[in-house]
Structure formats: C-alpha cells, structure tokens
Design a protein around this motif. Structure first.
Motif, PDB file in Angstrom:
ATOM      1  N   MET A   1       0.850  -1.178   0.000  1.00  0.00           N
ATOM      2  CA  MET A   1       0.000   0.000   0.000  1.00  0.00           C
ATOM      3  C   MET A   1       0.896   1.241   0.000  1.00  0.00           C
ATOM      4  O   MET A   1       1.813   1.349   0.811  1.00  0.00           O
ATOM      5  CB  MET A   1      -0.889  -0.016   1.254  1.00  0.00           C
ATOM      6  N   PRO A   2       0.633   2.175  -0.900  1.00  0.00           N
ATOM      7  CA  PRO A   2       1.477   3.388  -0.952  1.00  0.00           C
ATOM      8  C   PRO A   2       1.253   4.273   0.279  1.00  0.00           C
ATOM      9  O   PRO A   2       0.176   4.283   0.874  1.00  0.00           O
ATOM     10  CB  PRO A   2       1.023   4.084  -2.232  1.00  0.00           C
ATOM     11  N   LEU A   3       2.297   5.010   0.622  1.00  0.00           N
ATOM     12  CA  LEU A   3       2.201   5.947   1.745  1.00  0.00           C
ATOM     13  C   LEU A   3       1.388   7.167   1.330  1.00  0.00           C
ATOM     14  O   LEU A   3       1.418   7.575   0.170  1.00  0.00           O
ATOM     15  CB  LEU A   3       3.594   6.399   2.175  1.00  0.00           C
ATOM     16  N   PRO A   4       0.681   7.780   2.286  1.00  0.00           N
ATOM     17  CA  PRO A   4      -0.009   9.042   1.969  1.00  0.00           C
ATOM     18  C   PRO A   4       1.012  10.108   1.579  1.00  0.00           C
ATOM     19  O   PRO A   4       2.161  10.057   2.005  1.00  0.00           O
ATOM     20  CB  PRO A   4      -0.693   9.418   3.294  1.00  0.00           C
ATOM     21  N   ASP A   5       0.598  11.075   0.772  1.00  0.00           N
ATOM     22  CA  ASP A   5       1.517  12.158   0.385  1.00  0.00           C
ATOM     23  C   ASP A   5       1.296  13.396   1.241  1.00  0.00           C
ATOM     24  O   ASP A   5       1.618  14.505   0.844  1.00  0.00           O
ATOM     25  CB  ASP A   5       1.393  12.483  -1.100  1.00  0.00           C
ATOM     26  N   ARG A   6       0.770  13.178   2.441  1.00  0.00           N
ATOM     27  CA  ARG A   6       0.561  14.274   3.390  1.00  0.00           C
ATOM     28  C   ARG A   6       1.279  13.953   4.696  1.00  0.00           C
ATOM     29  O   ARG A   6       1.367  12.792   5.089  1.00  0.00           O
ATOM     30  CB  ARG A   6      -0.921  14.474   3.673  1.00  0.00           C
ATOM     31  N   LEU A   7       1.755  15.001   5.364  1.00  0.00           N
ATOM     32  CA  LEU A   7       2.441  14.837   6.646  1.00  0.00           C
ATOM     33  C   LEU A   7       1.860  15.824   7.641  1.00  0.00           C
ATOM     34  O   LEU A   7       1.838  17.035   7.388  1.00  0.00           O
ATOM     35  CB  LEU A   7       3.947  15.080   6.481  1.00  0.00           C
ATOM     36  N   PHE A   8       1.365  15.311   8.779  1.00  0.00           N
ATOM     37  CA  PHE A   8       0.866  16.159   9.859  1.00  0.00           C
ATOM     38  C   PHE A   8       2.046  16.521  10.747  1.00  0.00           C
ATOM     39  O   PHE A   8       2.759  15.647  11.239  1.00  0.00           O
ATOM     40  CB  PHE A   8      -0.198  15.422  10.678  1.00  0.00           C
ATOM     41  N   VAL A   9       2.276  17.833  10.928  1.00  0.00           N
ATOM     42  CA  VAL A   9       3.383  18.313  11.766  1.00  0.00           C
ATOM     43  C   VAL A   9       2.819  19.159  12.905  1.00  0.00           C
ATOM     44  O   VAL A   9       1.821  19.850  12.740  1.00  0.00           O
ATOM     45  CB  VAL A   9       4.430  19.089  10.948  1.00  0.00           C
ATOM     46  N   TYR A  10       3.473  19.097  14.062  1.00  0.00           N
ATOM     47  CA  TYR A  10       2.927  19.733  15.263  1.00  0.00           C
ATOM     48  C   TYR A  10       3.997  20.426  16.093  1.00  0.00           C
ATOM     49  O   TYR A  10       3.691  21.004  17.133  1.00  0.00           O
ATOM     50  CB  TYR A  10       2.220  18.669  16.121  1.00  0.00           C
ATOM     51  N   GLY A  11       5.234  20.385  15.661  1.00  0.00           N
ATOM     52  CA  GLY A  11       6.323  20.962  16.453  1.00  0.00           C
ATOM     53  C   GLY A  11       7.265  21.756  15.582  1.00  0.00           C
ATOM     54  O   GLY A  11       6.849  22.634  14.834  1.00  0.00           O
ATOM     55  N   THR A  12       8.552  21.413  15.632  1.00  0.00           N
ATOM     56  CA  THR A  12       9.559  22.189  14.908  1.00  0.00           C
ATOM     57  C   THR A  12       9.339  22.177  13.401  1.00  0.00           C
ATOM     58  O   THR A  12       9.718  23.128  12.715  1.00  0.00           O
ATOM     59  CB  THR A  12      10.983  21.679  15.223  1.00  0.00           C
ATOM     60  N   LEU A  13       8.710  21.122  12.874  1.00  0.00           N
ATOM     61  CA  LEU A  13       8.477  21.056  11.422  1.00  0.00           C
ATOM     62  C   LEU A  13       7.344  21.973  10.956  1.00  0.00           C
ATOM     63  O   LEU A  13       7.077  22.064   9.764  1.00  0.00           O
ATOM     64  CB  LEU A  13       8.211  19.611  10.978  1.00  0.00           C
ATOM     65  N   ARG A  14       6.714  22.701  11.875  1.00  0.00           N
ATOM     66  CA  ARG A  14       5.744  23.731  11.470  1.00  0.00           C
ATOM     67  C   ARG A  14       6.470  24.947  10.898  1.00  0.00           C
ATOM     68  O   ARG A  14       5.870  25.783  10.259  1.00  0.00           O
ATOM     69  CB  ARG A  14       4.879  24.145  12.664  1.00  0.00           C
ATOM     70  N   ASP A  15       7.764  25.014  11.115  1.00  0.00           N
ATOM     71  CA  ASP A  15       8.596  26.118  10.614  1.00  0.00           C
ATOM     72  C   ASP A  15       8.901  25.868   9.135  1.00  0.00           C
ATOM     73  O   ASP A  15       9.694  24.982   8.796  1.00  0.00           O
ATOM     74  CB  ASP A  15       9.882  26.184  11.436  1.00  0.00           C
ATOM     75  N   GLU A  16       8.271  26.638   8.246  1.00  0.00           N
ATOM     76  CA  GLU A  16       8.432  26.441   6.802  1.00  0.00           C
ATOM     77  C   GLU A  16       9.883  26.582   6.351  1.00  0.00           C
ATOM     78  O   GLU A  16      10.334  25.859   5.458  1.00  0.00           O
ATOM     79  CB  GLU A  16       7.561  27.434   6.031  1.00  0.00           C
ATOM     80  N   ALA A  17      10.615  27.510   6.962  1.00  0.00           N
ATOM     81  CA  ALA A  17      12.018  27.711   6.583  1.00  0.00           C
ATOM     82  C   ALA A  17      12.852  26.477   6.933  1.00  0.00           C
ATOM     83  O   ALA A  17      13.730  26.073   6.160  1.00  0.00           O
ATOM     84  CB  ALA A  17      12.581  28.960   7.261  1.00  0.00           C
ATOM     85  N   LEU A  18      12.591  25.864   8.074  1.00  0.00           N
ATOM     86  CA  LEU A  18      13.301  24.642   8.468  1.00  0.00           C
ATOM     87  C   LEU A  18      12.991  23.517   7.481  1.00  0.00           C
ATOM     88  O   LEU A  18      13.906  22.827   7.015  1.00  0.00           O
ATOM     89  CB  LEU A  18      12.913  24.226   9.889  1.00  0.00           C
ATOM     90  N   VAL A  19      11.728  23.331   7.157  1.00  0.00           N
ATOM     91  CA  VAL A  19      11.344  22.280   6.217  1.00  0.00           C
ATOM     92  C   VAL A  19      12.017  22.509   4.864  1.00  0.00           C
ATOM     93  O   VAL A  19      12.529  21.572   4.248  1.00  0.00           O
ATOM     94  CB  VAL A  19       9.805  22.193   6.079  1.00  0.00           C
ATOM     95  N   GLU A  20      12.067  23.753   4.423  1.00  0.00           N
ATOM     96  CA  GLU A  20      12.716  24.055   3.147  1.00  0.00           C
ATOM     97  C   GLU A  20      14.218  23.762   3.208  1.00  0.00           C
ATOM     98  O   GLU A  20      14.800  23.232   2.255  1.00  0.00           O
ATOM     99  CB  GLU A  20      12.469  25.499   2.736  1.00  0.00           C
ATOM    100  N   ARG A  21      14.879  24.101   4.333  1.00  0.00           N
ATOM    101  CA  ARG A  21      16.309  23.788   4.487  1.00  0.00           C
ATOM    102  C   ARG A  21      16.546  22.275   4.434  1.00  0.00           C
ATOM    103  O   ARG A  21      17.518  21.801   3.855  1.00  0.00           O
ATOM    104  CB  ARG A  21      16.845  24.332   5.813  1.00  0.00           C
ATOM    105  N   LEU A  22      15.650  21.510   5.053  1.00  0.00           N
ATOM    106  CA  LEU A  22      15.824  20.059   5.116  1.00  0.00           C
ATOM    107  C   LEU A  22      15.527  19.366   3.793  1.00  0.00           C
ATOM    108  O   LEU A  22      16.175  18.388   3.444  1.00  0.00           O
ATOM    109  CB  LEU A  22      14.915  19.469   6.204  1.00  0.00           C
ATOM    110  N   THR A  23      14.527  19.864   3.055  1.00  0.00           N
ATOM    111  CA  THR A  23      14.042  19.162   1.867  1.00  0.00           C
ATOM    112  C   THR A  23      14.346  19.871   0.551  1.00  0.00           C
ATOM    113  O   THR A  23      14.229  19.266  -0.511  1.00  0.00           O
ATOM    114  CB  THR A  23      12.512  18.979   1.933  1.00  0.00           C
ATOM    115  N   GLY A  24      14.678  21.168   0.645  1.00  0.00           N
ATOM    116  CA  GLY A  24      14.857  21.952  -0.570  1.00  0.00           C
ATOM    117  C   GLY A  24      13.543  22.327  -1.226  1.00  0.00           C
ATOM    118  O   GLY A  24      13.528  22.812  -2.351  1.00  0.00           O
TER     119      GLY A  24
END
Length: 109
Positions: A1-24
């Motif tokens: 079964m494929p993984l969902p393409d959504r991620l629920f975040v509730y802490g440090t990953l709510r920071d868009e700049a951090l997510v962009e640094r980590l994933t590009g």
C-alpha cells in the motif's frame, strides 16, 4: 500500500524555513487537528505526541510530500530511535485526510 503524500506536523516542522532547508522544497500547508492524541514537550523543548483517548493535537498538514523529502524529514526526526512515522487520520478544512506523522517513542523503557 502506498504511503499518503501528506504529513501532519505539530512541532519544529511547522517552521516552513526549516522544512525548506531540510528538503529543498516548500509545501502547501493547511491547519489540521489530530484526534486521539496528546502532546507534551520533552527535555530540550522538543515536542512529541502519543495516543491519548479524548485528546487532540493542533498542527499543520503538509501536502505533496515526496519520498526524497520524507527521507530527509525521517533523518531529522531520528525516525526509529526517537519517533516512529505512523499513518493517522487528520481533519483539515472540514475534510478528513490520511496522513503520516511522527509519534514519540517511549524512551523510559
């Protein structure tokens, strides 16, 4: 079964700049609620969620998560050691979505 393409975040990953640094990448993000879980802060101020009857956690739902980005986020969250990536159902904008999230592991054992 494929993984969902959504991620629920509730802490440090709510920071868009951090997510962009980590994933590009930047992801479309919408407010969301995860029912049946509680939230607490661990030493160092890092949050974790855990199953809790009657609880709810407010966060953001990131849409369009790809496998390369997910791998980078797993590394950041130390998936398997500090957190376990789990599939859950969250409510966002009046709709229910299947999503992944990082559930804190019980490190007291």
């Amino acid at each position: 079964m494929p993984l969902p393409d959504r991620l629920f975040v509730y802490g440090t990953l709510r920071d868009e700049a951090l997510v962009e640094r980590l994933t590009g990448r930047r992801f479309v993000s919408t407010p969301a609620v995860l029912e049946g879980y509680g939230r607490e802060c661990l030493a160092g101020g890092y949050p974790r969620i855990f199953p809790a009857s009657g609880g709810s956690v407010h966060g953001q739902l990131l849409h369009g998560i790809d496998t390369v980005s997910l791998q980078a986020l797993d590394e950041y969250e130390d998936e398997g050691r500090l957190y376990r990536r789990t599939t859950v159902r969250v409510v966002s904008g009046g709709a229910t979505y299947e999503a992944m999230t990082y559930v804190g592991l019980d490190l007291s054992r």
